[in-house]
Design a protein around this motif. Structure first.
Motif, PDB file in Angstrom:
ATOM      1  N   TRP A  52       0.823  -1.219   0.000  1.00 14.21           N
ATOM      2  CA  TRP A  52       0.000   0.000   0.000  1.00 14.21           C
ATOM      3  C   TRP A  52       0.860   1.273   0.000  1.00 14.21           C
ATOM      4  O   TRP A  52       0.488   2.275  -0.543  1.00 14.21           O
ATOM      5  N   ALA A  53       2.055   1.212   0.590  1.00 12.68           N
ATOM      6  CA  ALA A  53       3.011   2.334   0.567  1.00 12.68           C
ATOM      7  C   ALA A  53       2.377   3.620   1.090  1.00 12.68           C
ATOM      8  O   ALA A  53       2.550   4.697   0.515  1.00 12.68           O
ATOM      9  N   THR A  54       1.668   3.519   2.206  1.00 11.59           N
ATOM     10  CA  THR A  54       0.958   4.682   2.746  1.00 11.59           C
ATOM     11  C   THR A  54       1.920   5.809   3.126  1.00 11.59           C
ATOM     12  O   THR A  54       1.690   6.975   2.770  1.00 11.59           O
ATOM     13  N   THR A  55       2.990   5.467   3.850  1.00  9.69           N
ATOM     14  CA  THR A  55       3.938   6.494   4.290  1.00  9.69           C
ATOM     15  C   THR A  55       4.583   7.189   3.097  1.00  9.69           C
ATOM     16  O   THR A  55       4.672   8.424   3.051  1.00  9.69           O
ATOM     17  N   TRP A  56       5.018   6.404   2.128  1.00  7.98           N
ATOM     18  CA  TRP A  56       5.651   6.967   0.934  1.00  7.98           C
ATOM     19  C   TRP A  56       4.667   7.849   0.166  1.00  7.98           C
ATOM     20  O   TRP A  56       5.023   8.947  -0.273  1.00  7.98           O
ATOM     21  N   ARG A  57       3.431   7.385   0.026  1.00  6.91           N
ATOM     22  CA  ARG A  57       2.426   8.148  -0.720  1.00  6.91           C
ATOM     23  C   ARG A  57       2.100   9.467  -0.023  1.00  6.91           C
ATOM     24  O   ARG A  57       2.040  10.525  -0.669  1.00  6.91           O
ATOM     25  N   ASN A  58       1.924   9.426   1.276  1.00  2.59           N
ATOM     26  CA  ASN A  58       1.614  10.647   2.011  1.00  2.59           C
ATOM     27  C   ASN A  58       2.774  11.641   1.972  1.00  2.59           C
ATOM     28  O   ASN A  58       2.559  12.857   1.887  1.00  2.59           O
ATOM     29  N   THR A  59       3.995  11.124   2.017  1.00  5.62           N
ATOM     30  CA  THR A  59       5.170  12.001   1.978  1.00  5.62           C
ATOM     31  C   THR A  59       5.280  12.744   0.655  1.00  5.62           C
ATOM     32  O   THR A  59       5.648  13.921   0.618  1.00  5.62           O
ATOM     33  N   HIS A  60       4.940  12.050  -0.435  1.00  6.41           N
ATOM     34  CA  HIS A  60       5.138  12.623  -1.769  1.00  6.41           C
ATOM     35  C   HIS A  60       3.812  12.911  -2.477  1.00  6.41           C
ATOM     36  O   HIS A  60       3.796  13.002  -3.711  1.00  6.41           O
ATOM     37  N   GLN A  61       2.741  13.075  -1.723  1.00  2.00           N
ATOM     38  CA  GLN A  61       1.416  13.257  -2.325  1.00  2.00           C
ATOM     39  C   GLN A  61       1.392  14.411  -3.329  1.00  2.00           C
ATOM     40  O   GLN A  61       0.879  14.274  -4.448  1.00  2.00           O
ATOM     41  N   ALA A  62       1.956  15.547  -2.953  1.00  5.46           N
ATOM     42  CA  ALA A  62       1.922  16.722  -3.840  1.00  5.46           C
ATOM     43  C   ALA A  62       2.730  16.462  -5.114  1.00  5.46           C
ATOM     44  O   ALA A  62       2.303  16.835  -6.218  1.00  5.46           O
ATOM     45  N   ARG A  63       3.873  15.834  -4.992  1.00  3.25           N
ATOM     46  CA  ARG A  63       4.706  15.542  -6.166  1.00  3.25           C
ATOM     47  C   ARG A  63       4.004  14.537  -7.086  1.00  3.25           C
ATOM     48  O   ARG A  63       4.049  14.666  -8.313  1.00  3.25           O
ATOM     49  N   LEU A  64       3.377  13.539  -6.481  1.00  2.00           N
ATOM     50  CA  LEU A  64       2.664  12.542  -7.283  1.00  2.00           C
ATOM     51  C   LEU A  64       1.494  13.182  -8.033  1.00  2.00           C
ATOM     52  O   LEU A  64       1.225  12.844  -9.195  1.00  2.00           O
ATOM     53  N   ALA A  65       0.812  14.104  -7.366  1.00  2.00           N
ATOM     54  CA  ALA A  65      -0.314  14.791  -8.021  1.00  2.00           C
ATOM     55  C   ALA A  65       0.177  15.640  -9.189  1.00  2.00           C
ATOM     56  O   ALA A  65      -0.492  15.725 -10.229  1.00  2.00           O
TER      57      ALA A  65
END
Length: 259
Positions: A120-133
């Protein structure tokens, strides 16, 4: 005896110079004790020191030739073999912290194609949410996410055992991950974000950012605390080819969930 003629010539030159230097050194030591040099003490001392230095230099050179050079040569061969292995594998970095084996801010800031293979990579996703968007907002971008199937009973059971969670908690984490990745394009179904689910058991977490793979392994102890091996490998190397083929194989057997 070596069959390389150039090496034989070099060895013969080496031994010839050594023998001549040894003879000259002994001659200097011998003449430094003659009567004339006793009356000219400074010159006699100089001749004695030069002779001793030449004899000692030949002795050290012989030790290097017989022992040191061969050991150094073997050590260099080992270093070169390791360097060739690393180059062939395309390994750019390795460590025990996936957050440090690559500059995530730089990589994600310039990325156009991103593949995510994780539980699920929750920590990674939350850390880079803005960059991923921001990646998902670019017209020429593509983000593919491959997650475990929350409706696969066996898959959920295995994950619950691995992460020491209840099966309901695992389903909740997977559903949360699906929703989180849908948010990258505002749930608009642009096609720039694709989410797949499969029953493949995760033995590692992998992120492909353009031409590199960043992979983080799992450990098998009861506690989830502690660091784990992580590596970064570039396109063209054997490691990249393995992870690329592995990911594409899982995606081929996956079900597309979004859009």
């Amino acid at each position: 005896m070596t069959n390389n003629p150039y090496r034989r010539v070099t060895s013969l030159k080496y031994w010839l110079v050594s023998v001549i230097s040894l003879i000259v050194g002994i001659c200097f030591l011998y003449v430094s004790g003659l009567g004339w040099f006793e009356r000219h003490e400074t010159i006699g001392t100089l001749a004695n020191q030069v002779g001793g230095l030449m004899v000692a230099s030949v002795a050290l050179a012989l030790l290097w030739e017989l022992v040191g050079r061969r050991s150094f040569f073997q050590e260099m061969l080992e270093v070169l073999r390791l360097k060739n292995d690393v180059e062939s594998a395309g390994l750019d970095a390795i460590g025990t912290d996936y957050t440090k084996v690559v500059n995530w801010e730089h990589r994600l800031g310039n990325a156009k194609k991103l593949d995510i293979f994780a539980a699920w990579a929750t920590t990674w996703r939350n850390t880079h949410q803005a960059r991923l968007a921001r990646i998902a907002s670019r017209p020429d971008s593509r983000v593919r996410v491959c997650l475990p199937d929350p409706n696969g009973a066996d898959c959920v059971k295995i994950l619950a055992t691995r992460f020491h969670m209840s099966e309901d908690r695992v389903r909740s984490k997977l559903t949360e991950a699906v929703d989180g990745y849908k948010d990258l394009d505002g749930r608009a179904g642009t096609g720039r974000v694709e989410i797949y689910v499969s029953t493949a058991f995760r033995a590692f977490t992998a992120y492909r950012v353009d031409d590199v793979f960043i992979v983080s392994l799992y450990h098998h102890k009861d506690s989830r605390s502690g660091s784990v091996p992580a590596l970064c490998c570039r396109e063209g190397g054997s490691l990249y080819e393995f992870f690329s083929a592995d990911l594409e194989g899982v995606l081929d057997a996956s079900v597309k969930l979004y859009p």
